[in-house]
Motif scaffolding. Structure first.
Motif, PDB file in Angstrom:
ATOM      1  N   ASP A 208       0.815  -1.210   0.000  1.00 33.45           N
ATOM      2  CA  ASP A 208       0.000   0.000   0.000  1.00 33.45           C
ATOM      3  C   ASP A 208       0.856   1.271   0.000  1.00 33.45           C
ATOM      4  N   LYS A 209       2.145   1.123   0.305  1.00 40.38           N
ATOM      5  CA  LYS A 209       3.045   2.280   0.344  1.00 40.38           C
ATOM      6  C   LYS A 209       3.897   2.394  -0.918  1.00 40.38           C
ATOM      7  N   TRP A 210       3.778   1.424  -1.830  1.00 42.79           N
ATOM      8  CA  TRP A 210       4.566   1.487  -3.055  1.00 42.79           C
ATOM      9  C   TRP A 210       4.093   2.632  -3.949  1.00 42.79           C
ATOM     10  N   THR A 211       5.026   3.210  -4.662  1.00 44.03           N
ATOM     11  CA  THR A 211       4.699   4.208  -5.681  1.00 44.03           C
ATOM     12  C   THR A 211       5.329   3.768  -6.998  1.00 44.03           C
ATOM     13  N   THR A 212       4.924   4.406  -8.075  1.00 48.70           N
ATOM     14  CA  THR A 212       5.481   4.043  -9.381  1.00 48.70           C
ATOM     15  C   THR A 212       6.985   4.318  -9.435  1.00 48.70           C
ATOM     16  N   ASN A 213       7.472   5.223  -8.589  1.00 50.10           N
ATOM     17  CA  ASN A 213       8.912   5.495  -8.553  1.00 50.10           C
ATOM     18  C   ASN A 213       9.714   4.307  -8.028  1.00 50.10           C
ATOM     19  N   ASP A 214       9.035   3.390  -7.313  1.00 48.69           N
ATOM     20  CA  ASP A 214       9.724   2.213  -6.780  1.00 48.69           C
ATOM     21  C   ASP A 214      10.006   1.182  -7.857  1.00 48.69           C
ATOM     22  N   ILE A 215       9.279   1.242  -8.963  1.00 52.55           N
ATOM     23  CA  ILE A 215       9.437   0.240 -10.018  1.00 52.55           C
ATOM     24  C   ILE A 215      10.807   0.387 -10.671  1.00 52.55           C
ATOM     25  N   GLY A 216      11.599  -0.680 -10.587  1.00 49.98           N
ATOM     26  CA  GLY A 216      12.946  -0.664 -11.140  1.00 49.98           C
ATOM     27  C   GLY A 216      14.019  -0.277 -10.142  1.00 49.98           C
ATOM     28  N   SER A 217      13.621   0.191  -8.973  1.00 48.80           N
ATOM     29  CA  SER A 217      14.597   0.641  -7.976  1.00 48.80           C
ATOM     30  C   SER A 217      15.211  -0.501  -7.175  1.00 48.80           C
ATOM     31  N   GLY A 218      14.542  -1.654  -7.189  1.00 49.98           N
ATOM     32  CA  GLY A 218      14.994  -2.775  -6.374  1.00 49.98           C
ATOM     33  C   GLY A 218      14.247  -2.892  -5.060  1.00 49.98           C
ATOM     34  N   ARG A 219      13.495  -1.849  -4.693  1.00 47.81           N
ATOM     35  CA  ARG A 219      12.800  -1.884  -3.397  1.00 47.81           C
ATOM     36  C   ARG A 219      11.662  -2.898  -3.382  1.00 47.81           C
ATOM     37  N   ILE A 220      10.950  -3.038  -4.497  1.00 46.79           N
ATOM     38  CA  ILE A 220       9.858  -4.004  -4.546  1.00 46.79           C
ATOM     39  C   ILE A 220      10.412  -5.428  -4.524  1.00 46.79           C
ATOM     40  N   LEU A 221      11.471  -5.684  -5.272  1.00 48.69           N
ATOM     41  CA  LEU A 221      12.112  -6.997  -5.253  1.00 48.69           C
ATOM     42  C   LEU A 221      12.585  -7.339  -3.840  1.00 48.69           C
ATOM     43  N   ALA A 222      13.201  -6.376  -3.163  1.00 47.56           N
ATOM     44  CA  ALA A 222      13.671  -6.608  -1.795  1.00 47.56           C
ATOM     45  C   ALA A 222      12.508  -6.927  -0.861  1.00 47.56           C
ATOM     46  N   ALA A 223      11.373  -6.239  -1.063  1.00 48.60           N
ATOM     47  CA  ALA A 223      10.190  -6.496  -0.230  1.00 48.60           C
ATOM     48  C   ALA A 223       9.639  -7.891  -0.491  1.00 48.60           C
ATOM     49  N   VAL A 224       9.631  -8.313  -1.753  1.00 50.55           N
ATOM     50  CA  VAL A 224       9.159  -9.661  -2.090  1.00 50.55           C
ATOM     51  C   VAL A 224      10.036 -10.712  -1.422  1.00 50.55           C
ATOM     52  N   ILE A 225      11.343 -10.506  -1.470  1.00 49.48           N
ATOM     53  CA  ILE A 225      12.266 -11.464  -0.850  1.00 49.48           C
ATOM     54  C   ILE A 225      12.058 -11.511   0.660  1.00 49.48           C
ATOM     55  N   ARG A 226      11.862 -10.361   1.280  1.00 45.46           N
ATOM     56  CA  ARG A 226      11.593 -10.335   2.731  1.00 45.46           C
ATOM     57  C   ARG A 226      10.282 -11.065   3.050  1.00 45.46           C
ATOM     58  N   ALA A 227       9.316 -10.933   2.157  1.00 41.73           N
ATOM     59  CA  ALA A 227       8.008 -11.574   2.377  1.00 41.73           C
ATOM     60  C   ALA A 227       8.061 -13.082   2.173  1.00 41.73           C
ATOM     61  N   ILE A 228       9.111 -13.560   1.548  1.00 41.76           N
ATOM     62  CA  ILE A 228       9.301 -14.999   1.371  1.00 41.76           C
ATOM     63  C   ILE A 228      10.170 -15.564   2.489  1.00 41.76           C
ATOM     64  N   GLU A 229      11.232 -14.865   2.822  1.00 40.25           N
ATOM     65  CA  GLU A 229      12.203 -15.368   3.805  1.00 40.25           C
ATOM     66  C   GLU A 229      11.707 -15.106   5.229  1.00 40.25           C
TER      67      GLU A 229
ATOM     68  N   PHE B   4       9.899  -7.324 -13.568  1.00 44.92           N
ATOM     69  CA  PHE B   4       9.377  -8.077 -12.422  1.00 44.92           C
ATOM     70  C   PHE B   4       8.672  -7.138 -11.452  1.00 44.92           C
ATOM     71  N   GLU B   5       9.298  -6.031 -11.140  1.00 48.52           N
ATOM     72  CA  GLU B   5       8.704  -5.103 -10.177  1.00 48.52           C
ATOM     73  C   GLU B   5       7.438  -4.462 -10.739  1.00 48.52           C
ATOM     74  N   ARG B   6       7.387  -4.251 -12.036  1.00 50.66           N
ATOM     75  CA  ARG B   6       6.156  -3.731 -12.661  1.00 50.66           C
ATOM     76  C   ARG B   6       5.029  -4.746 -12.512  1.00 50.66           C
ATOM     77  N   HIS B   7       5.314  -6.021 -12.773  1.00 48.85           N
ATOM     78  CA  HIS B   7       4.278  -7.049 -12.660  1.00 48.85           C
ATOM     79  C   HIS B   7       3.765  -7.149 -11.226  1.00 48.85           C
ATOM     80  N   VAL B   8       4.673  -7.160 -10.262  1.00 46.94           N
ATOM     81  CA  VAL B   8       4.265  -7.302  -8.858  1.00 46.94           C
ATOM     82  C   VAL B   8       3.513  -6.060  -8.394  1.00 46.94           C
ATOM     83  N   PHE B   9       3.960  -4.888  -8.811  1.00 45.86           N
ATOM     84  CA  PHE B   9       3.266  -3.641  -8.475  1.00 45.86           C
ATOM     85  C   PHE B   9       1.838  -3.686  -9.013  1.00 45.86           C
ATOM     86  N   ASP B  10       1.697  -4.046 -10.287  1.00 43.76           N
ATOM     87  CA  ASP B  10       0.374  -4.079 -10.895  1.00 43.76           C
ATOM     88  C   ASP B  10      -0.526  -5.126 -10.237  1.00 43.76           C
TER      89      ASP B  10
END
Length: 386
Positions: free
Chosen positions: A57-78, A118-124
């Motif tokens: 809910d805190k993601w913005t379009t500026n996060d796409i490609g930054s690595g922050r969404i990927l890092a969040a996904v990894i944290r949500a798995i580990e 990847f981050e675009r797909h997860v964001f969407d």
């Protein structure tokens, strides 16, 4: 329900009840008590933690490609909050020198266009920008048919519509029930919908034909998992000479006492005081130590953490062999603490000595693969490096 045969369904449920009685002496009551709760109640907890770690809910379009969404996904798995609350819906913990899903994500999507896609797909997906069907198939195109990983993200998104998946286990369960549904190697939106529809049928069968109350979709999912894994667990127990899960604890008490004796002698302490030394063990009591070892055995599926070989439990009248389980410190210089203990075959523990796990693991891999492994471990083959 058209795909299910009622008499077959009831017969398999009766067999499930027989397996429960063989495992711990009690029959099925509900999915919130007994073995179903002990084995399966962690899944909604994992989902809740994952949602919090994602923070979509805190993601913005500026996060796409930054690595922050990927890092969040990894944290949500580990997720490994404790031995009882750990995520095994995705194979993220490296085992037996096999790459983990999150390790692959880091390696494959570390930077560049692939990470941005990847981050675009997860964001969407989590911001409902596009249809889940389109996103799933695009994820498959990007990272391959990694069913457990992709299904996990969808389960975290909405547990009323989506489910996690372990393809091999569920295919076996569907075969038992007579479903013509297979998932292994078939990750796609259409196949995922077939899988979920089949679980819905099982949910209805448990409610209408067996009379189980308040069956959630995730409960039907757990039932299918148990249909396959419970007989496997019973067979493993029989192979080890165990009649009840409590017998496992008896064996682990023997292992633990050996460690307690060694550490107590090394420190000049009385045995009854050893486990009170938090700096040494990190366990609140000897009972906590025993329980931890039992959980470690279950999590490792009775297999050596270093070699993947099935271990034997120390028992009376059983000769000591090289495959008997032992308590190994991952870091030999560290303490016998919860984060530094694993169960290994006695020979692997002895051969490893003071080596780090990854160094010993490399040698085991070389032993398995021979010269084929030379490229992966040049340092062990005498390669000269600058």
């Amino acid at each position: 329900m058209e795909s299910l045969d009622k008499s077959r369904f009831i017969r398999i449920f009766d067999k499930f009840n027989d397996d429960l009685r063989a495992y711990n002496g009690s029959q099925f009551v509900s999915f919130t008590t007994g073995v179903p709760a002990t084995w399966e109640s962690y899944k909604p907890i994992i989902r809740s933690i994952a949602l919090e770690r994602l923070g979509a809910d805190k993601w913005t379009t500026n996060d796409i490609g930054s690595g922050r969404i990927l890092a969040a996904v990894i944290r949500a798995i580990e997720i490994k909050e404790s031995q009882d609350v750990r995520n095994n819906l995705v194979p993220w913990e490296p085992r037996h020198n096999q790459p983990s899903e999150t390790g692959r994500l880091r390696d494959e999507l570390g930077n560049g266009p692939a990470r941005q896609r990847f981050e675009r797909h997860v964001f969407d997906l989590f911001r409902e920008r596009r249809e889940p069907a389109d996103i799933l198939d695009e994820l498959v195109d990007l990272i391959g048919r990694r069913y457990s990983l992709i299904a996990y993200l969808y389960y975290v998104l909405d547990d009323s519509r989506f489910l996690p998946i372990g393809t091999t286990t569920f295919d076996k369960a569907f075969e038992q029930l007579g479903f013509d549904v297979r998932t292994t190697g078939r990750c796609s939106w259409s196949n995922y919908q077939e899988f979920i529809a089949a679980v819905h049928c099982v949910q209805a069968g448990l409610t209408k034909w067996v009379g189980v109350k308040d069956v959630r979709l995730i409960d039907a999912h757990s039932y299918l998992w148990l249909l396959v894994r419970l007989p496997q667990k019973i067979a493993q127990m029989r192979q080890q000479g165990l009649q009840r899960p409590g017998d496992l604890k008896t064996a682990m008490i023997g292992l633990a006492q050996g460690v307690i004796n060694r550490v107590g002698n090394a420190n000049g302490q009385l045995l009854e005081r050893v486990v009170k030394n938090k700096e040494l063990f990190g366990f609140s009591s000897t009972e906590a130590f025993y329980d931890f070892l039992c959980r470690a055995w279950e999590e490792q599926d009775g297999r050596c953490a270093l070699t993947g070989l099935p271990m034997l439990l120390p028992q009376k009248r059983r000769p000591v062999t090289e495959l008997v389980a032992s308590i190994d410190r991952k870091d030999s210089a560290g303490h016998y603490s919860p984060d530094n203990i694993q169960l290994t075959c006695w020979f692997a523990n002895r051969w490893k000595g003071t080596q780090a796990d990854h160094d010993f693991g490399a040698l085991i891999d070389i032993l398995r693969r021979g010269e084929e492994a030379q490229r992966d471990y040049p340092q062990h083959f005498g390669a000269i490096t600058e």
